[in-house]
Design an enzyme around this catalytic site. Structure first.
Site, PDB file in Angstrom:
ATOM      1  N   LYS A 182       2.858  10.080   6.789  1.00  0.00           N
ATOM      2  CA  LYS A 182       3.893   9.071   6.572  1.00  0.00           C
ATOM      3  C   LYS A 182       3.652   8.339   5.263  1.00  0.00           C
ATOM      4  CE  LYS A 182       4.428   4.685   7.663  1.00  0.00           C
ATOM      5  NZ  LYS A 182       5.289   4.148   6.588  1.00  0.00           N
ATOM      6  N   GLU A 256      -9.407   3.538   4.559  1.00  0.00           N
ATOM      7  CA  GLU A 256      -9.703   3.129   3.187  1.00  0.00           C
ATOM      8  C   GLU A 256      -8.846   1.901   2.933  1.00  0.00           C
ATOM      9  OE1 GLU A 256      -9.606   2.187  -0.105  1.00  0.00           O
ATOM     10  OE2 GLU A 256      -8.666   4.007  -0.862  1.00  0.00           O
ATOM     11  N   CYS A 290      -6.831  -0.836  -4.734  1.00  0.00           N
ATOM     12  CA  CYS A 290      -7.726  -1.447  -3.754  1.00  0.00           C
ATOM     13  C   CYS A 290      -9.108  -1.693  -4.345  1.00  0.00           C
ATOM     14  CB  CYS A 290      -7.821  -0.569  -2.513  1.00  0.00           C
ATOM     15  SG  CYS A 290      -8.063   1.148  -2.930  1.00  0.00           S
TER      16      CYS A 290
END
Lengths: 476, 330, 330
Positions: A182, A256, A290
């Site tokens: 997704k 993650e 991130c």
């Protein structure tokens, strides 16, 4: 007259976006059960690019069943044959890389310079890397006959849509799993185009299924009882929810998540390269990274010099049309994200930090945020603790190496860290003590398919990339 | 701190303020080795990233003309003759015979014995005469010879002197010796009327082996009074490269920030295409800034570059790709 | 100690354990009844009253009672009273985590060789007290003395096996990564931090050793909750650990209820990982969900055969992979 760069727009004619997209299930595009469609827009212009399908629980179930049906044959295929499909995908991605780069830039808002020179080459490299593992798994250190897990549900974020897809799909397929992926609700298009890459590669139907939608679609995938593995990249808050959801099941999980990386600059650093590293660390991909170096820890003795250089350098950053080949900083991915960045930046000011941005003209439509620097930040400030996920750098100072380590580690996150010093033994001393999954010494934000990536503490668990990345998809 | 040009009357005073770091070999060593290190990979990555800038249409037209105006059109061959130098000078003054809007180059660069020829050909044109000197290109001669070489070129009418440093002395750590040689050559650039030829100091970066050395050589030369720092002679295997030029741009930028003295930069050798030249201009623009984007502060040492710039210029004005038959061979 | 258990047992199991190694458990029980030892009857010499051991927690290298002041009865497999074990509380868990956190920098920073030597020392100490542990294991698990001795031998061997891993696991789990660029790139395993270990319920000693050794050999520190109904071997193991050069706080041993001590450990924000070997079913699911609050690494219960070759998995479960990049250039 002066030497001013004229607009250098990358043509978007190379990409042909359909008005509407279904779900890619069992090798073909199908309509969603509910018929509900969503719109995806270009964050640089707010122009609607296409409609796509909101997959409901029934659609997710269809996709999982297709993946389950495909699993026995795919996992039984000799590794060398699976490898060739992945090699094909890698090659087709290379062939279509400009098209996909433009598409990604349109849907995500990131500069074409980055999609063209970083995202797409990395995507192809990732498939190449894992293709080669498919027939060498017995030698990977996970036992003589490591088995796949089954059907993997994969949920990826909007910051590197196609690259995150590659990080998820390549190792999963190499190890013999089938997947239901997704993409993020604001960036579904490159995954849908990837479905066409799979078609061109002749990938057996059901091995890769793409379901689009919002968080509800993701939840349906996480909670589907016939999923053997969830791989998620995204926020720590959602990651925790998924960890709770799989608790007590035998579903495997890799996460993650967020970060608040310290980029530590010592007084003996190669200053010019450190400044580049700081800029790359926080302004690469609009700071939607991130592992961004969002906390600059600079030694007091050089703080002034470094900040002066940094500000001078920031003044050369070119913010604007992501399709312009000279743009360094593109659009913020969504109105929601922009609101969050603004709110946190305002908090920084309210808490007493000093805010600075270079003079820069932002486009009238779309979502934009000027590269921003906060000085006078302390560990207690929210902008030093919370992930902003935008082009906002918090600057703190330190006096001793021990203090640098202590401050760098003083966060629930532990994804990445940077160290800048010309002294080798200090690099190793720091690298040893920084509690982070990736330590960049005298560089920042480097990635490679062979290099494991992932965090300590609340930045998640499991590694993507390298030999280590296989483990997340093997029954070991 | 107000900016002063390196060749202006106030520069000496600024440099005098730095006298303590150049007072002795050990002080100079401490200073040069205390400069921030250079991470080679980071430097190269930055230069490569700037190389991806796309300069189109009006910006390209401007850049092409700017690049032409910055060329030190060079011939440094044993086979040079007065006829060759005269032809080159004519071309430098009016590079495109079919298009008077094409700017002149900055200078014609020759060996000292050709200075009178060039001087005569260029008088009144605004194009400068530059001469290499100091036992170019190796620099392997005694100081008196180097000074005589320089003085001869200056008295013959050179506006600019391109000297070479003694790379052997530099690599052996004899920084003070290199420093004193530059000072002496600068003095030799003085004319009887009190004016001076501008001094460009060539490092031969391809022989300095590390980027750290390039940064040290840059500061050493600037402290000694260089008006320009220059990468290369064009006579060795490795000449100007974008990373070395970027590094030297950082050095002139930082020297200016520290002293207020503006020093120019000249990459030389190996720059052959308009595309390359524009990449260098991008480096200047995004590193030292637009104050350096003039022939007063940035030069290209080149010979074949000019024709490629002219062909690109023709392409921009006509919309058709040009060919070598439509520019002059000199 | 309840009346019921006192009356229900003809003698304390701890008396039957007498005569082996070490006199601390020799002698009669507190019931004053005659021993089952044949010789006791024949000689008619007044039977020596043995000294019981007070079992305590092991926190930060010290042996405190539970801060709650509570104990619970521990019986052998036939229901015979063995001892009162501390009934650990959430505050004991908290104290143990503080001790484990405090010990982490030193232990994780010790050389692998040093950690290996200390684990081997544990094996040595354990070997010397093998009879004591065989007796306790026999009581705890209802095994014959021979089978219990075999279990203790296996536990000794397990310590030795893991001791040898200390300086090898990085070579097996780490990697040199050939990235496509001028970078040195190395991945090394590092301990994840403080690990909460719910020791297996089905194997009070070998199971315990099998879950503790792999956690600490790599540099983690541990808070261990002993098997709920058979905590005595674990509490005695603490005495071995305390005399094996293992720094205080590296292993902390609690006894008590999974239901009471498990949740505060699973929810503790300063615990990095949890081994749920000693939990099952809904309880394990709840603990895993609680562990999600700070994204602890969770090792789910898996019906492990504690006698089998363990392989490296339990070590790898509590390791992080750190990847370090550095440019290569001059």
């Amino acid at each position: 007259m002066a030497f001013e760069y004229a607009p250098a727009p990358q043509s978007r004619a190379i990409v042909d976006i359909a008005p509407s997209y279904g779900l890619f299930i069992d090798g073909e595009f199908v309509e969603g059960t509910s018929g509900e469609l969503r719109k995806t827009i270009s964050p640089a212009s707010e122009e609607v690019l296409a409609e796509y399908t909101q997959a409901g629980a029934e659609d997710v179930d269809r996709a999982v069943r297709a993946a389950r049906r495909a699993f026995p044959a795919w996992s039984a295929l000799p590794g060398a044959e699976r490898a060739k499909y992945l090699f094909r995908i890698a090659r087709i991605v290379q062939e279509r890389s400009r098209e996909l780069a433009v598409l990604e830039t349109l849907d995500n808002g990131k500069p074409i310079r980055e999609t063209r020179d970083f995202d797409l080459p990395t995507v192809a490299a990732h498939f190449f890397y894992y293709a080669g593992w498919a027939d060498k798994l017995p030698y990977a250190g996970f036992g003589p006959d490591p088995r796949p897990l089954g059907v993997a549900g994969q949920i990826i974020p909007w910051n590197f849509p196609l690259m995150m897809l590659a990080w998820k799909i390549a190792p999963a397929l190499a190890t013999g799993n089938t997947v239901v992926l997704k993409p993020a609700e604001t960036t579904p298009l490159s995954a849908l185009f990837f479905a066409d890459v799979c078609r061109q590669a002749g990938l057996p139907r059901g091995v890769v299924n793409i379901v689009t939608g919002d968080g509800a679609t993701g939840r349906a995938l996480v909670e589907h009882p016939d999923i053997n593995k969830i791989a998620f990249t995204g926020s720590t808050a959602v990651g925790k929810g998924i960890a709770r959801a799989v608790a007590g099941t035998d579903r495997r999980l890799s996460l993650e998540l967020g970060g608040k990386a310290a980029n530590v600059v010592f007084d003996d650093a190669p200053i010019d390269q450190a400044v580049e590293g700081i800029v790359t660390g926080i302004f690469f991909n609009q700071g939607h990274v991130c592992c961004a170096g969002s906390r600059l820890l600079v030694q007091e003795s050089v703080a002034e010099e470094v900040l002066e250089s940094l500000k001078r350098r920031m003044a050369t950053l070119r913010v604007g049309d992501p399709l312009d080949k000279n743009t360094d900083i593109g659009a913020i991915n969504s109105a929601e994200q922009l609101a969050r960045i603004r709110a946190l930046a305002d908090t920084g000011e309210a808490e007493g930090a000093e805010r600075w941005s270079p003079a820069c003209e932002l486009p009238g439509s779309g979502f934009w945020f000027a590269p921003t620097l906060f000085t006078g930040v302390t560990q207690a400030h929210r902008i030093a603790r919370e992930e902003i996920f935008g082009p906002v750098l918090s600057v703190l100072t330190f006096r001793t190496p021990a203090e640098a380590v202590e401050k760098a580690n003083n966060t629930p996150y532990g994804l990445s860290a940077g160290v800048w010093t010309e002294k080798g033994s200090r690099i190793l001393w720091m690298a040893d003590r920084l509690r982070a999954g990736v330590v960049w010494a005298n560089t920042f934000n480097r990635f490679d398919p062979s290099s494991p990536f992932g965090g300590y503490k609340e930045s998640g668990y499991g590694r993507e990339g390298g030999r280590h990345g296989l483990e997340a998809y093997l029954d070991v | 701190m107000p900016t002063v040009p390196a060749y202006g009357p106030d520069a000496a005073g600024r440099l005098a303020e730095m006298a303590d770091v150049t007072a002795s070999d050990s002080a100079l060593r401490r200073f040069l080795h205390g400069l921030p290190g250079v991470d080679a990979v980071g430097l190269q990555a930055r230069a490569a990233a700037l190389g991806t800038r796309s300069i189109k249409t009006s910006a390209k037209a401007y850049a092409l003309d700017l690049a032409i105006s910055m060329i030190d059109l060079t011939t440094l061959e044993g086979a040079d003759t007065p006829g060759k130098v005269r032809a080159l000078s004519a071309k430098g003054v009016r590079p495109d015979p079919t298009d008077p809007t094409a700017p002149s180059v900055a200078a014609i660069c020759v060996y000292p014995d050709m200075v009178p020829v060039a001087r005569k050909a260029l008088d009144g044109t605004g194009v400068k005469v530059a001469s290499v000197a100091t036992a170019f290109p190796s620099g392997r001669a005694g100081l008196p010879v180097k000074l005589a070489d320089t003085a001869e070129a200056v008295s013959a009418g050179a506006d600019e002197i391109d000297m070479v440093i003694d790379r052997g002395a530099f690599l052996a750590g004899r920084y003070r010796e290199v420093f004193e040689t530059i000072e002496a050559v600068k003095a030799a650039c003085r004319r009887p009327d009190g004016t001076s030829a501008h001094l460009k100091v060539i490092f031969e970066t391809g022989e300095l082996s590390t980027y750290d050395n390039v940064r040290r050589a840059s500061w050493l030369a600037m402290l000694a009074g260089a008006d320009f720092i220059k990468t290369s002679t064009g006579k060795v295997a490795v000449n100007a490269t974008p990373p070395v030029t970027l590094l030297m741009l950082e050095a002139v930028r930082d020297f200016h920030a520290a002293t207020g003295v503006r020093v120019g930069l000249k990459p030389a050798g190996g720059i052959r295409t308009a595309k390359d030249a524009i990449k260098y201009l991008v480096l200047v623009n995004e590193t030292a800034g637009e104050a350096w984007l003039t022939a007063d502060w940035f030069r290209f040492g080149a010979s074949s570059l000019l024709n490629d710039l002219l062909m690109q210029r023709q392409k921009l004005s006509t919309g058709r790709y040009s060919g070598p038959d439509y520019v002059t061979v000199d | 100690m309840s009346e019921k258990s006192r009356k229900g047992a003809r003698t304390s199991s701890r008396d039957r354990a007498a005569g082996g190694n070490g006199g601390d458990r020799a002698g009669t029980g507190r019931t004053g009844r005659t021993s089952s030892d044949d010789k006791a009857g024949k000689t008619a010499v007044p039977e020596r009253v043995s000294v019981f051991k007070t079992y305590k927690l092991f926190i930060g290298g010290k042996f405190p009672r539970s801060e709650s002041g509570r104990v619970y009865e521990v019986t052998d497999s036939k229901g015979t009273w063995l001892a009162n074990a501390p009934l650990g509380s959430r505050k004991d868990a908290r104290d143990a985590v503080v001790a484990a956190r405090k010990a982490f920098p030193g232990w994780s920073g010790a050389t692998a060789y040093n950690r290996g030597q200390i684990l081997y020392r544990v094996a040595e100490m354990l070997q010397g007290r093998a009879d004591q542990f065989a007796a306790e294991v026999a009581d705890a698990e209802g095994l014959s003395r021979a089978k219990a001795a075999a279990v203790v031998d296996a536990a000794v061997d397990r310590w030795v096996w893991y001791a040898g891993w200390s300086d090898k696991v990085a070579q097996v789990a780490g990697s040199a990564n050939p990235v496509a660029g001028p970078y040195f790139n190395l991945s090394v395993p590092e301990p994840t931090g403080v690990v909460a270990v719910l020791a297996p319920q089905d194997s009070s000693f070998l199971g315990l050793v099998s879950v503790v050794a792999p956690v600490v050999v790599t540099g983690n520190t541990a808070v261990v909750l002993a098997a709920e109904s058979a905590p005595l071997p674990a509490l005695s193991l603490a005495e071995v650990l305390a005399t094996s050069d293992l720094p205080g706080g590296v292993v902390n041993v609690l006894s008590g209820r999974v239901a009471e001590v498990g949740p505060p450990l699973a929810g503790h924000q300063d615990v990095n990982a949890i081994d749920l070997a000693g939990a099952a079913g809904q309880r394990a699911a709840e603990l895993e969900a609680a562990a999600a609050e700070n994204l602890k690494r969770v090792l789910r219960p898996a019906g492990t055969d504690w006698t089998a070759d363990p392989g490296p998995d339990r070590m790898l479960a509590f390791l992080e992979t750190k990847t370090v990049w550095h440019p290569i250039g001059v």
